[in-house]
Design a protein around this motif. Structure first.
Motif, PDB file in Angstrom:
ATOM      1  N   LEU A  43      64.114  -0.747  -5.343  1.00  0.00           N
ATOM      2  CA  LEU A  43      63.947  -2.189  -5.561  1.00  0.00           C
ATOM      3  C   LEU A  43      65.167  -2.778  -6.274  1.00  0.00           C
ATOM      4  N   VAL A  96      71.193   1.924  -9.972  1.00  0.00           N
ATOM      5  CA  VAL A  96      70.188   0.857  -9.950  1.00  0.00           C
ATOM      6  C   VAL A  96      70.828  -0.405  -9.367  1.00  0.00           C
ATOM      7  N   LEU A 154      67.115   7.719  -7.750  1.00  0.00           N
ATOM      8  CA  LEU A 154      68.584   7.766  -7.735  1.00  0.00           C
ATOM      9  C   LEU A 154      69.140   7.573  -9.150  1.00  0.00           C
TER      10      LEU A 154
HETATM   11  P1  AMP Z   1      64.751  -5.991  -0.629  1.00  0.00           P
HETATM   12  O1  AMP Z   1      64.831  -6.796  -1.871  1.00  0.00           O
HETATM   13  O2  AMP Z   1      63.376  -5.911  -0.067  1.00  0.00           O
HETATM   14  O3  AMP Z   1      65.709  -6.471   0.371  1.00  0.00           O
HETATM   15  O4  AMP Z   1      65.152  -4.517  -0.978  1.00  0.00           O
HETATM   16  C1  AMP Z   1      66.117  -4.162  -1.908  1.00  0.00           C
HETATM   17  C2  AMP Z   1      67.322  -3.575  -1.261  1.00  0.00           C
HETATM   18  O5  AMP Z   1      68.166  -3.030  -2.273  1.00  0.00           O
HETATM   19  C3  AMP Z   1      67.016  -2.448  -0.296  1.00  0.00           C
HETATM   20  O6  AMP Z   1      67.771  -2.608   0.887  1.00  0.00           O
HETATM   21  C4  AMP Z   1      67.451  -1.211  -1.049  1.00  0.00           C
HETATM   22  O7  AMP Z   1      67.827  -0.163  -0.220  1.00  0.00           O
HETATM   23  C5  AMP Z   1      68.614  -1.731  -1.903  1.00  0.00           C
HETATM   24  N1  AMP Z   1      68.808  -0.917  -3.108  1.00  0.00           N
HETATM   25  C6  AMP Z   1      68.096  -0.952  -4.231  1.00  0.00           C
HETATM   26  N2  AMP Z   1      68.521  -0.032  -5.130  1.00  0.00           N
HETATM   27  C7  AMP Z   1      69.549   0.614  -4.533  1.00  0.00           C
HETATM   28  C8  AMP Z   1      70.402   1.668  -4.935  1.00  0.00           C
HETATM   29  N3  AMP Z   1      70.297   2.249  -6.119  1.00  0.00           N
HETATM   30  N4  AMP Z   1      71.355   2.085  -4.050  1.00  0.00           N
HETATM   31  C9  AMP Z   1      71.477   1.478  -2.841  1.00  0.00           C
HETATM   32  N5  AMP Z   1      70.699   0.481  -2.400  1.00  0.00           N
HETATM   33  C10 AMP Z   1      69.740   0.039  -3.229  1.00  0.00           C
END
Ligand code: AMP
Ligand code: MG
Length: 352
Positions: A65, A118, A115
């Motif tokens: 998130l 963040v 992970l």
């Molecule tokens: P959304 O707000 O529904 O679009 O989702 C959050 C987006 O942030 C998703 O595409 C996740 O894969 C990306 N995201 C969140 N935390 C990370 C992280 N630590 N590394 C890579 N991508 C992230």
């Protein structure tokens, strides 16, 4: 029961923000507006409630998130903002840009998918900022859509999707941009997801070149990269939905050569909608004039949602230049069409 609280987008009423923040403080889920799309949020340190967000959205558990903050200090408290970028980030935040950095605080596994990094963003929206400040905690929030469906960019859509499933929905104005934030991996200095803050603007702000990930460009889809053959759907209508690659006049020519085209709807710019409806009298979903690509981004998800209500056999959307916000538009279109382009099944229907 979901409490729906109407809040003024530009001058949020303090008592109403306090009422919504109370839900966050007490372990509830609140849907709130941001300048990109509506978000579905909880206290980022409350693993149980964050887990509920995944349930409500039916979101794959390995998809982390975004943590929303209200100040640079809050951001640097939860993640390590590299010193070399501090000044620029202070200058450009709040804005529709999310940075992936190393975590400083221990987050529940739901937030970071386990992970060591963040995702952090400071939204440029008075209601979102006031909600975070009043809650006193960073708010973890993905986009407000059931997984696979187009994201809610307005309160009515959020209510249709989530009434009865979350504790509170803030009913405020339509989101300004209509597509999710740009995501930057700060360590590799790469755009992971294109959004309203364009690569051109990032390069200007940071004074250096940024790479755009292949997935962000839409050259491959993320699922192919991770596990070939698996096809998740994103932002998708129920109606078969295709991207037409090429000029609108070629689409008209192609369709002209088919004796009986199944009933379809066209989604695209005002200019192309006019041409299509003149040529075929088909249903059209007008995303706005080509001269304002921000308008097209803003109307995109609503347009895709509207397609299903037309009860046609298929929908076809035109392509846009992948410059500026066009990159984000095409990334969402490729996902919404599951990378399906105008198919031969239709092309081969009885030629005249
Ligand atoms: P959304 O707000 O529904 O679009 O989702 C959050 C987006 O942030 C998703 O595409 C996740 O894969 C990306 N995201 C969140 N935390 C990370 C992280 N630590 N590394 C890579 N991508 C992230
Ligand atoms: Mg999302």
């Amino acid at each position: 029961m979901t409490e729906i609280i109407k809040i003024n987008a530009t001058a949020p009423e303090k008592s109403k923000i306090a009422a919504a923040a109370k839900y966050i403080k007490n372990g509830g889920i609140v849907i709130f507006p941001t300048e990109t799309v509506y978000g579905i949020g909880a206290n980022a340190f409350d693993g149980n409630t964050c887990a509920k967000i995944f349930k409500v959205k039916d979101r794959p558990v390995d998809n982390p998130l975004i943590v929303h903050v209200s100040s640079f200090e809050m951001a640097n408290d939860v993640g390590v903002i590299p010193k070399e970028y501090t000044d620029v980030i202070k200058k450009i935040w709040p804005s529709p840009i999310t940075f992936i950095v190393k975590t400083r605080k221990k987050f529940p596994k739901e937030v970071t998918a386990g992970l060591e990094t963040v995702a952090i963003r400071m939204p440029a929206h008075p209601v979102a900022l006031a909600l975070i400040i009043k809650s006193g905690v960073p708010i973890a929030a993905p986009s407000a859509n059931p997984s696979k469906k187009p994201t809610a960019t307005n309160a009515n859509q959020a209510i249709k999707y989530f009434d009865g499933k979350v504790d509170c929905i803030i009913d405020s104005e339509r989101s300004f941009f209509g597509v999710e934030s740009t995501i930057i991996d700060l360590e590799r200095f790469v755009v992971l997801r294109p959004g309203p803050f364009t690569p051109e603007e990032i390069e200007r702000a940071f004074g250096k070149k940024i790479k755009v990930d292949k997935i962000a460009k839409g050259e491959i889809n993320a699922e192919q990269a991770i596990s070939p053959g698996t096809k998740y759907r994103h932002y998708s209508p129920e109606t078969p939905f295709y991207l037409f690659e090429g000029q609108i006049d070629s689409l008209i020519e192609e369709l002209d050569n088919i004796e009986q085209v199944p009933e379809f709807a066209f989604i695209g710019s005002s200019e192309s909608c006019t041409k299509m409806s003149k040529a075929f009298g088909c249903s059209t979903i007008d995303l706005g004039g080509r001269s304002n690509m921000y308008e097209i981004a803003k109307n995109l998800y609503d347009g895709i949602i509207l397609l299903d209500s037309l009860k046609v056999k298929f929908g076809v959307i035109e392509e846009f230049d992948e410059e500026g916000i066009g990159l984000a538009i095409m990334n969402r279109i490729r996902k919404a069409t599951s990378h399906k382009t105008f198919p031969n099944e239709i092309r081969n229907l009885k030629k005249v």
